[in-house]
Design an enzyme around this catalytic site. Structure first.
Site, PDB file in Angstrom:
ATOM      1  N   HIS A  60       3.600  14.705  21.497  1.00 43.26           N
ATOM      2  CA  HIS A  60       3.382  14.234  22.868  1.00 43.26           C
ATOM      3  C   HIS A  60       3.132  12.728  22.837  1.00 43.26           C
ATOM      4  CE1 HIS A  60       2.475  18.050  25.381  1.00 43.26           C
ATOM      5  NE2 HIS A  60       3.303  18.340  24.393  1.00 43.26           N
ATOM      6  N   ARG A  73      11.837  25.057  29.269  1.00 42.00           N
ATOM      7  CA  ARG A  73      10.624  25.877  29.259  1.00 42.00           C
ATOM      8  C   ARG A  73       9.372  25.012  29.344  1.00 42.00           C
ATOM      9  NH1 ARG A  73       5.595  26.562  27.012  1.00 42.00           N
ATOM     10  NH2 ARG A  73       6.410  26.031  24.951  1.00 42.00           N
ATOM     11  N   CYS A  79       0.557  16.722  30.665  1.00 39.67           N
ATOM     12  CA  CYS A  79      -0.585  17.073  29.830  1.00 39.67           C
ATOM     13  C   CYS A  79      -1.732  17.351  30.773  1.00 39.67           C
ATOM     14  CB  CYS A  79      -0.911  15.929  28.890  1.00 39.67           C
ATOM     15  SG  CYS A  79      -2.480  16.160  28.057  1.00 39.67           S
ATOM     16  N   ASN A 129       5.288  15.525  26.710  1.00 40.63           N
ATOM     17  CA  ASN A 129       6.257  15.676  25.636  1.00 40.63           C
ATOM     18  C   ASN A 129       7.015  14.386  25.348  1.00 40.63           C
ATOM     19  OD1 ASN A 129       6.272  18.542  24.921  1.00 40.63           O
ATOM     20  ND2 ASN A 129       6.851  18.876  27.058  1.00 40.63           N
ATOM     21  N   HIS A 165       6.213  18.819  16.943  1.00 38.10           N
ATOM     22  CA  HIS A 165       6.237  18.780  18.410  1.00 38.10           C
ATOM     23  C   HIS A 165       5.231  17.727  18.871  1.00 38.10           C
ATOM     24  CE1 HIS A 165       6.385  20.884  22.461  1.00 38.10           C
ATOM     25  NE2 HIS A 165       5.278  20.167  22.566  1.00 38.10           N
TER      26      HIS A 165
END
Lengths: 304, 304
Positions: B206, B12, B237, B246, B204
């Site tokens: 990055h 996703r 990004c 990510n 989560h």
């Protein structure tokens, strides 16, 4: 908030493996630009045989012609007594010696066993000491060996103890091929407590497997305050073609400063130097911080 | 040794921004390959408007056709009640909702203020709850906003409290543009203690500025056990063209496993999936671990 000390190693550890021979005046300009960035130490060049490392065959000229900024320690790699003599003639502030914590890596890299390396380094330390010159020793494969795998912390402690007892001013723990992980960094630094003063310990990390900053954080939490790093991330890893080598100085300094620590490094100035590194080596270099900007870079709201 | 839980978000969060429309059967094969890797959760797709995210216009088919491996939670992003209905029809195991901790980022990304987003999400949480379906909420910009800069930990705590009070099963703290640093991660997790159970908290990260693994380490040390990550590092990004987005799942799992923690993820299998990701998106992706191999990869001694 901790005062951290950053050693810039790109002029030596970075350039030594580059295919392009960086012209001497460009090397000098590179070191001079780095000198204004606020580093504790700069490893300028290597007094090895020009046949062994042709990229740094101009060691004497570079060492003589750079502008010395007060407060910065200008160091150079020295493999043997002959190199020591050349380095002393070139007025280095400190010598950086090297051996490996792994027997097979020492043989592969230096063509002798560790016992012989240790004896030779202790002789250099003694000789340099007569002139009041300090020696640091970079210990390769302190966190693992690409040939042998695990390297026992007791082995690292044994070598570090012998070096300090023999008069070495400090030891750099090198993750030569990026095998360190945060738990391993912590284990080694805990094992070395009592053997090696934390002020005499430098951490040299590679980002080969992406763990360099995590390892730096683990080292910092274990008390480390001195870190090697390479502007632009210069310096490859011979066992991982294409993979990144030395931890990028900008990225390391940025993390420390974001966390509220003081490195003495002027990051904006350093980023301008880093932006020119691809021109120096005539190849592209991926640089996360140059692409993204520092974390305080704000963006305009999208029009909609 | 801690049991950690890894959520794979590449299908996703990774694919949604790709220029190439990945054919539906390739998406299904990708999710199926990930299903055999040992993830706690896989974010399969997004039930957004096909006009908003054409890359995931095939959400229903993908969700229906994937092979469900027992023990894996198959989740999908849902922006509104209509998306919730579609997701429920497609038998998702859990919904992932999203809003931002920053007012301007919420407006830029979702075209409404945070109060309105919060009200809508709470309605989805309630509606989904009637059918016994759990909702997790991903909070964008929990560690900083690219438009506003700092985001107060109290703001994150306020929103998380409202969501949990309203029935959300968990909250994901998203470092949407890579602004987190290890000290900030620790500050936020400490602030949320008492507000949000650590088992209900997902991190989560990055890697925009290279700090993802250092931040993961800080989160782990602060008690976090659940992490999002993206196979192959998929997912860009928008505010840092070319910069990585990510955190790469392989690299994250590799670090945790090197440290002695258990992730449940079969790293060798995952690396084989990751190696195919560039073919999936038809562009090269830099992957440190694929280039260097895991840390236990030994090399033959050079002949000399």
């Amino acid at each position: 908030m901790t005062r951290l000390f950053i050693n810039e190693v790109a002029p030596r550890d970075g350039l030594q493996m580059e295919k392009r021979f960086v012209p001497t005046h460009e090397k000098i300009a590179f070191v001079d630009a780095l000198s204004d960035c606020g580093f504790a130490k700069i490893e300028v060049t290597s007094f090895t045989s020009p046949r062994a490392i042709p990229a740094l065959a101009d060691a004497e000229i570079v060492m003589r012609e750079i502008r010395r900024v007060p407060g910065v320690v200008y160091t150079a790699l020295v493999p043997n007594l002959r190199g020591m003599e050349r380095a002393i003639e070139s007025r280095v502030d400190e010598l950086n010696l090297v051996m490996s914590c792994s027997e097979s890596h020492n043989v592969a890299n230096l063509r002798m066993g560790r016992a012989q390396s240790l004896a030779q380094l202790l002789e250099i330390v003694r000789e340099a000491g007569h002139g009041g010159l300090l020696c640091n020793v970079s210990l390769s494969c302190a966190f693992g060996c690409p040939f042998e795998g695990e390297v026992a912390v007791d082995e690292v402690a044994r070598i570090a103890t012998a070096l300090i007892a023999g008069g070495a001013a400090g030891v750099t723990l090198c993750d030569t091929t990026g095998m360190a992980d945060p738990a391993g960094v912590r284990r080694l630094l805990e094992r070395l407590r009592g053997v090696l003063a934390i002020d005499a310990t430098t951490i040299h990390l590679h980002d080969t497997r992406g763990m360099a900053l995590a390892n730096a954080l683990a080292a910092l939490e274990a008390g480390a305050t001195r870190f090697d790093a390479s502007c632009g991330g210069l310096g490859g890893c011979p066992y991982a073609p294409g993979a990144s080598g030395n931890v990028n100085t900008e990225t390391l300094v940025h993390m420390f400063e974001c966390m509220g620590h003081t490195t003495g490094v002027d990051l904006a100035r350093l980023l301008r130097v880093a932006a020119r590194v691809p021109h120096l080596v005539e190849r592209p270099l991926s640089n996360a911080l140059l692409m993204a900007g520092t974390r305080d870079t704000l963006h305009p709201l999208p029009a909609s």
